[in-house]
Write a protein that holds these residues in place. Sequence first.
Motif, PDB file in Angstrom:
ATOM      1  N   LEU A  64     -41.352 -46.638  46.036  1.00 34.11           N
ATOM      2  CA  LEU A  64     -42.247 -47.566  45.208  1.00 34.11           C
ATOM      3  C   LEU A  64     -43.355 -46.933  44.657  1.00 34.11           C
ATOM      4  O   LEU A  64     -43.627 -47.003  43.400  1.00 34.11           O
ATOM      5  N   ALA A  65     -44.113 -46.108  45.459  1.00 34.89           N
ATOM      6  CA  ALA A  65     -45.298 -45.379  44.907  1.00 34.89           C
ATOM      7  C   ALA A  65     -44.946 -44.369  43.874  1.00 34.89           C
ATOM      8  O   ALA A  65     -45.421 -44.254  42.876  1.00 34.89           O
ATOM      9  N   ALA A  66     -43.974 -43.543  44.127  1.00 32.43           N
ATOM     10  CA  ALA A  66     -43.251 -42.820  43.044  1.00 32.43           C
ATOM     11  C   ALA A  66     -42.874 -43.236  41.828  1.00 32.43           C
ATOM     12  O   ALA A  66     -43.173 -42.954  40.801  1.00 32.43           O
ATOM     13  N   GLU A  67     -42.222 -44.645  42.066  1.00 34.94           N
ATOM     14  CA  GLU A  67     -41.740 -45.142  40.612  1.00 34.94           C
ATOM     15  C   GLU A  67     -43.016 -45.485  39.946  1.00 34.94           C
ATOM     16  O   GLU A  67     -42.780 -45.472  38.754  1.00 34.94           O
ATOM     17  N   ARG A  68     -43.935 -46.108  40.562  1.00 34.29           N
ATOM     18  CA  ARG A  68     -45.152 -46.487  39.813  1.00 34.29           C
ATOM     19  C   ARG A  68     -46.106 -45.159  39.256  1.00 34.29           C
ATOM     20  O   ARG A  68     -46.304 -45.553  38.149  1.00 34.29           O
ATOM     21  N   ALA A  69     -45.920 -44.208  39.927  1.00 33.42           N
ATOM     22  CA  ALA A  69     -46.582 -42.847  39.320  1.00 33.42           C
ATOM     23  C   ALA A  69     -45.912 -42.552  38.034  1.00 33.42           C
ATOM     24  O   ALA A  69     -46.570 -42.237  37.131  1.00 33.42           O
ATOM     25  N   LEU A  70     -44.573 -42.737  38.051  1.00 33.26           N
ATOM     26  CA  LEU A  70     -43.775 -42.080  37.203  1.00 33.26           C
ATOM     27  C   LEU A  70     -43.878 -43.298  35.884  1.00 33.26           C
ATOM     28  O   LEU A  70     -43.676 -42.951  34.371  1.00 33.26           O
ATOM     29  N   ASP A  71     -44.143 -44.396  36.120  1.00 31.04           N
ATOM     30  CA  ASP A  71     -44.194 -45.532  35.119  1.00 31.04           C
ATOM     31  C   ASP A  71     -45.633 -45.562  34.498  1.00 31.04           C
ATOM     32  O   ASP A  71     -45.963 -46.600  33.756  1.00 31.04           O
TER      33      ASP A  71
END
Length: 147
Positions: A64-71
Amino acid sequence: MSKRISPDNIRAFSAALKCLCETEKCLISIDIKDLETIINDGGIGFFGVGQSLPDDPREERTILAAERALDTSILERRDLHGARNLIVLVRARKGDLRLKENTRALDYIQDSFKEEIQGKFVYSIVETDDVEENCVEIAILASFGQK
């Protein structure tokens, strides 16, 4: 859409610099040469920061943290497709992050650009009390130079 530099963005970038200056304990450190490579090879073309929330499932928090960073890139570039160099900084409280979680986040980020990185891929882990308990913060810096 207007881009705002949030306190989370500033804190994550500052953490990367603290790692470089060795003023913050890094389990896996970033070398100053790594940041120089990013800057000299087209500059930072992507910078995103994501954080898991305290109520996110523990087994999903790094994804979830990686998804948010990518978004949430604050720069023009909105994805990692074609990235030449990549720095990933993972921050969590001391003893709160498991190897399996790190591996899942790293795999997720690598899969997001669907091709091999042609330059450097640097991954750093920082233990700090600056991150909320049971949360993980991930910052991603990438360059797209054509060397």
